[in-house]
Structure formats: structure tokens, C-alpha cells
Scaffold this motif. Structure first.
Motif, PDB file in Angstrom:
ATOM      1  N   MET A   1       0.834  -1.176   0.000  1.00 39.41           N
ATOM      2  CA  MET A   1       0.000   0.000   0.000  1.00 39.41           C
ATOM      3  C   MET A   1       0.883   1.245   0.000  1.00 39.41           C
ATOM      4  O   MET A   1       1.816   1.338   0.781  1.00 39.41           O
ATOM      5  CB  MET A   1      -0.881   0.037   1.252  1.00 39.41           C
ATOM      6  N   ASP A   2       0.560   2.167  -0.893  1.00 43.12           N
ATOM      7  CA  ASP A   2       1.347   3.386  -1.022  1.00 43.12           C
ATOM      8  C   ASP A   2       0.436   4.605  -1.086  1.00 43.12           C
ATOM      9  O   ASP A   2      -0.683   4.526  -1.588  1.00 43.12           O
ATOM     10  CB  ASP A   2       2.178   3.372  -2.316  1.00 43.12           C
ATOM     11  N   ILE A   3       0.953   5.725  -0.605  1.00 44.79           N
ATOM     12  CA  ILE A   3       0.318   7.027  -0.808  1.00 44.79           C
ATOM     13  C   ILE A   3       1.065   7.672  -1.967  1.00 44.79           C
ATOM     14  O   ILE A   3       2.301   7.755  -1.947  1.00 44.79           O
ATOM     15  CB  ILE A   3       0.429   7.910   0.457  1.00 44.79           C
ATOM     16  N   LEU A   4       0.323   8.116  -2.982  1.00 44.21           N
ATOM     17  CA  LEU A   4       0.923   8.712  -4.175  1.00 44.21           C
ATOM     18  C   LEU A   4       0.328  10.089  -4.425  1.00 44.21           C
ATOM     19  O   LEU A   4      -0.889  10.262  -4.351  1.00 44.21           O
ATOM     20  CB  LEU A   4       0.662   7.838  -5.405  1.00 44.21           C
ATOM     21  N   HIS A   5       1.187  11.048  -4.741  1.00 45.73           N
ATOM     22  CA  HIS A   5       0.737  12.397  -5.103  1.00 45.73           C
ATOM     23  C   HIS A   5       1.652  12.943  -6.189  1.00 45.73           C
ATOM     24  O   HIS A   5       2.817  12.549  -6.287  1.00 45.73           O
ATOM     25  CB  HIS A   5       0.784  13.352  -3.907  1.00 45.73           C
ATOM     26  N   ARG A   6       1.130  13.861  -6.976  1.00 42.21           N
ATOM     27  CA  ARG A   6       1.920  14.581  -7.970  1.00 42.21           C
ATOM     28  C   ARG A   6       1.557  16.055  -7.851  1.00 42.21           C
ATOM     29  O   ARG A   6       0.382  16.403  -7.782  1.00 42.21           O
ATOM     30  CB  ARG A   6       1.598  14.103  -9.377  1.00 42.21           C
TER      31      ARG A   6
ATOM     32  N   VAL B   1       9.739   7.188   2.072  1.00 41.33           N
ATOM     33  CA  VAL B   1       9.166   8.398   1.494  1.00 41.33           C
ATOM     34  C   VAL B   1      10.116   8.879   0.410  1.00 41.33           C
ATOM     35  O   VAL B   1      11.313   9.055   0.664  1.00 41.33           O
ATOM     36  CB  VAL B   1       8.980   9.495   2.573  1.00 41.33           C
ATOM     37  N   SER B   2       9.572   9.075  -0.797  1.00 44.64           N
ATOM     38  CA  SER B   2      10.422   9.530  -1.900  1.00 44.64           C
ATOM     39  C   SER B   2       9.804  10.724  -2.614  1.00 44.64           C
ATOM     40  O   SER B   2       8.579  10.891  -2.646  1.00 44.64           O
ATOM     41  CB  SER B   2      10.675   8.403  -2.903  1.00 44.64           C
ATOM     42  N   PHE B   3      10.695  11.534  -3.151  1.00 47.49           N
ATOM     43  CA  PHE B   3      10.340  12.681  -3.970  1.00 47.49           C
ATOM     44  C   PHE B   3      11.178  12.569  -5.246  1.00 47.49           C
ATOM     45  O   PHE B   3      12.409  12.620  -5.180  1.00 47.49           O
ATOM     46  CB  PHE B   3      10.703  14.001  -3.270  1.00 47.49           C
ATOM     47  N   ASP B   4      10.526  12.381  -6.377  1.00 44.65           N
ATOM     48  CA  ASP B   4      11.216  12.331  -7.657  1.00 44.65           C
ATOM     49  C   ASP B   4      10.880  13.602  -8.426  1.00 44.65           C
ATOM     50  O   ASP B   4       9.702  13.960  -8.554  1.00 44.65           O
ATOM     51  CB  ASP B   4      10.815  11.086  -8.441  1.00 44.65           C
TER      52      ASP B   4
ATOM     53  N   HIS C   1       4.772   7.641  -0.522  1.00 42.74           N
ATOM     54  CA  HIS C   1       5.004   7.126   0.838  1.00 42.74           C
ATOM     55  C   HIS C   1       4.637   5.649   0.754  1.00 42.74           C
ATOM     56  O   HIS C   1       3.466   5.292   0.784  1.00 42.74           O
ATOM     57  CB  HIS C   1       4.149   7.874   1.868  1.00 42.74           C
ATOM     58  N   GLN C   2       5.661   4.826   0.612  1.00 44.44           N
ATOM     59  CA  GLN C   2       5.437   3.422   0.259  1.00 44.44           C
ATOM     60  C   GLN C   2       5.705   2.452   1.397  1.00 44.44           C
ATOM     61  O   GLN C   2       6.491   2.734   2.286  1.00 44.44           O
ATOM     62  CB  GLN C   2       6.303   3.047  -0.934  1.00 44.44           C
ATOM     63  N   GLY C   3       5.023   1.314   1.307  1.00 39.93           N
ATOM     64  CA  GLY C   3       5.284   0.221   2.230  1.00 39.93           C
ATOM     65  C   GLY C   3       4.319   0.104   3.393  1.00 39.93           C
ATOM     66  O   GLY C   3       4.608  -0.605   4.359  1.00 39.93           O
ATOM     67  N   TRP C   4       3.171   0.776   3.319  1.00 40.56           N
ATOM     68  CA  TRP C   4       2.170   0.612   4.374  1.00 40.56           C
ATOM     69  C   TRP C   4       1.706  -0.845   4.375  1.00 40.56           C
ATOM     70  O   TRP C   4       1.507  -1.446   3.319  1.00 40.56           O
ATOM     71  CB  TRP C   4       0.978   1.530   4.115  1.00 40.56           C
TER      72      TRP C   4
END
Length: 147
Positions: free
Chosen positions: A1-6, A83-86, A100-103
């Protein structure tokens, strides 16, 4: 489960966005004013929100391209998550892909955190575009208890 935003940030400089994600001054300008620690690879950044907080180990820094942290202290649901920012340039805009990955499971707290991340990403956008973000405790509150 991940939180994704752009989010797109009006900036022709990837460096300005990268600096906001990698320096204590930048991080305290959009996420929480109470930011401490070592932002170099292998270091730990400490983010405090009232009585609680989150410690992030810096796993990867690619200048003007990518930031990756791992949660080493904080809410139990966050422990071990990343938590990553690309970043990528899109004309006069910098695109930020946030993850925000790995929930382990989509608990109610994950829904709350997804909304809070969105508000803080808008704070990052405001900081880079106008010079003034809305870091904790001046952030958008989404619950009745001040969060």
C-alpha cells in the motif's frame, strides 16, 4: 500500500525544489518548523509535530532528481516505510512525484496521512513559488483535534 501524489511547482530550477527537500531551512519552511538532524545520506532527520515526531534516515540523494528517506522512528504504521520525492523538469515547471510506500494495510490513519501529505505538498509548492510555506503548526488542519 502506497500514498501517491503529484504536484507541479512553477519553477524553472530543479535546484530550488531539491533544496527545499534536502536542507533543514527548506524542510522547516514547508513541513514542520521543528526540523533537526543530518540531511546527508546515512544521516537522520528529526521532524517534530507537537508532542510527537518522525525520524527519517536519508537513504538516497540525487541532486535535482531524487530524495529517499526511511522512517526509523514515529507512528507504528510508518515504521519501515519509505518516502520519496522524484523531480523532473517540465518547461517552466518542476514536477514532483511523491510516494510514501510500504504501508502494511490501508488503515484509517493512512487516509488521514494521505490528506496531510497533500496539504504539505501544497505548502512545498507555496514555499518555492512565493517564499512562504505553511509548515506545522501553521498547516491546514483537517480534524477537530488540530491535526
Amino acid at each position: 500500500m502506497d500514498i501517491l501524489h503529484r504536484v507541479g511547482i512553477k519553477s524553472s530550477s530543479l535546484d530550488a525544489v531539491y533544496k527545499a527537500l534536502t536542507t533543514r531551512e527548506g524542510l522547516s519552511g514547508w513541513w514542520t518548523k521543528d526540523t533537526h538532524g543530518d540531511g546527508k545520506v546515512g544521516g537522520v532527520l528529526q521532524f517534530r509535530f507537537g508532542p510527537g515526531g518522525i525520524d527519517m534516515k536519508v537513504l538516497e540523494l540525487q541532486p535535482a532528481k531524487r530524495v529517499l528517506w526511511q522512517v526509523v522512528e514515529g507512528p507504528k504504521e510508518w515504521l519501515g516505510t519509505k518516502v520519496s520525492f522524484d523531480l523532473k523538469q517540465e518547461g517552466d515547471w518542476t514536477g514532483v512525484l511523491f510516494k510514501h510506500q510500504g504501508w502494511k494495510e490501508p488503515v484509517e490513519f493512512m487516509h488521514h496521512c494521505s490528506t496531510k501529505w497533500a496539504t504539505f505538498l501544497m505548502s512545498l509548492k507555496a514555499l518555492v513559488e512565493t517564499g512562504k510555506g505553511a509548515p506545522y503548526p501553521d498547516d491546514v488542519h483537517i480534524t477537530g483535534n488540530g491535526d
